[in-house]
Design an enzyme around this catalytic site. Sequence first.
Site, mmCIF file in Angstrom:
data_model
loop_
_atom_site.group_PDB
_atom_site.id
_atom_site.type_symbol
_atom_site.label_atom_id
_atom_site.label_comp_id
_atom_site.label_asym_id
_atom_site.label_seq_id
_atom_site.Cartn_x
_atom_site.Cartn_y
_atom_site.Cartn_z
ATOM 1 N N TYR A 126 0.792 -1.234 0.000
ATOM 2 C CA TYR A 126 0.000 0.000 0.000
ATOM 3 C C TYR A 126 0.823 1.283 0.000
ATOM 4 O O TYR A 126 0.277 2.367 -0.087
ATOM 5 C CB TYR A 126 -0.928 0.018 1.221
ATOM 6 C CG TYR A 126 -0.209 -0.202 2.525
ATOM 7 C CD1 TYR A 126 0.461 0.840 3.164
ATOM 8 C CD2 TYR A 126 -0.178 -1.461 3.111
ATOM 9 C CE1 TYR A 126 1.132 0.639 4.341
ATOM 10 C CE2 TYR A 126 0.491 -1.672 4.307
ATOM 11 C CZ TYR A 126 1.144 -0.617 4.920
ATOM 12 O OH TYR A 126 1.809 -0.820 6.100
ATOM 13 N N GLY A 127 2.130 1.179 0.113
ATOM 14 C CA GLY A 127 2.946 2.391 0.232
ATOM 15 C C GLY A 127 4.120 2.384 -0.717
ATOM 16 O O GLY A 127 3.957 2.395 -1.928
ATOM 17 N N THR A 128 5.322 2.333 -0.155
ATOM 18 C CA THR A 128 6.533 2.436 -0.963
ATOM 19 C C THR A 128 6.813 1.187 -1.790
ATOM 20 O O THR A 128 7.736 1.183 -2.601
ATOM 21 C CB THR A 128 7.758 2.748 -0.080
ATOM 22 O OG1 THR A 128 7.980 1.656 0.811
ATOM 23 C CG2 THR A 128 7.569 4.052 0.679
ATOM 24 N N LEU A 129 6.015 0.132 -1.633
ATOM 25 C CA LEU A 129 6.163 -1.081 -2.448
ATOM 26 C C LEU A 129 5.239 -1.082 -3.662
ATOM 27 O O LEU A 129 5.333 -1.970 -4.508
ATOM 28 C CB LEU A 129 5.900 -2.326 -1.593
ATOM 29 C CG LEU A 129 6.984 -2.627 -0.565
ATOM 30 C CD1 LEU A 129 6.482 -3.594 0.495
ATOM 31 C CD2 LEU A 129 8.223 -3.171 -1.243
ATOM 32 N N GLU B 69 10.466 -4.412 6.116
ATOM 33 C CA GLU B 69 9.426 -3.918 7.029
ATOM 34 C C GLU B 69 9.782 -4.109 8.505
ATOM 35 O O GLU B 69 9.014 -3.736 9.376
ATOM 36 C CB GLU B 69 8.092 -4.602 6.722
ATOM 37 C CG GLU B 69 7.609 -4.427 5.292
ATOM 38 C CD GLU B 69 7.228 -3.008 4.929
ATOM 39 O OE1 GLU B 69 7.397 -2.084 5.765
ATOM 40 O OE2 GLU B 69 6.745 -2.801 3.805
#
Length: 129
Positions: free
Chosen positions: A10-13, A76
Amino acid sequence: MNSNHVVFVYGTLRKGQSNRRVMKPHLVRELGEGVIQGEMYDLGAYPAVSLDGDGVVVGEWVEVTDDGLAALDGLEGYPRFYDRTVVRDLHGAVEGWVYHMTGRIPAGAPRIESGDWVAWLRARKEVRV
């Protein structure tokens, strides 16, 4: 025996984001966009998600190898920084792992009401110009 793992990112991936390169060598396939229940917060360089609350989190479903899941665990900080839990897409089509924080969202972190990190980044850039 090797196996694959479905993960909600949901973010930097997400596609086009800075940490996609960590996952890319281990990516089996992209399963499409998705939405899960939760709350998203801006921690500066990356978002954090809490599975508490009735908001939504926008992201993408991907399938990665065992090595891919290990690479994501390292990125993570699982299990010390982020937790990892199986969730289901709100449309019910897919389920898999998601990295999230449980009761540790830093005080004062802005909530991203839309639950969409990429849209949030675009809006931040527009405000700074």
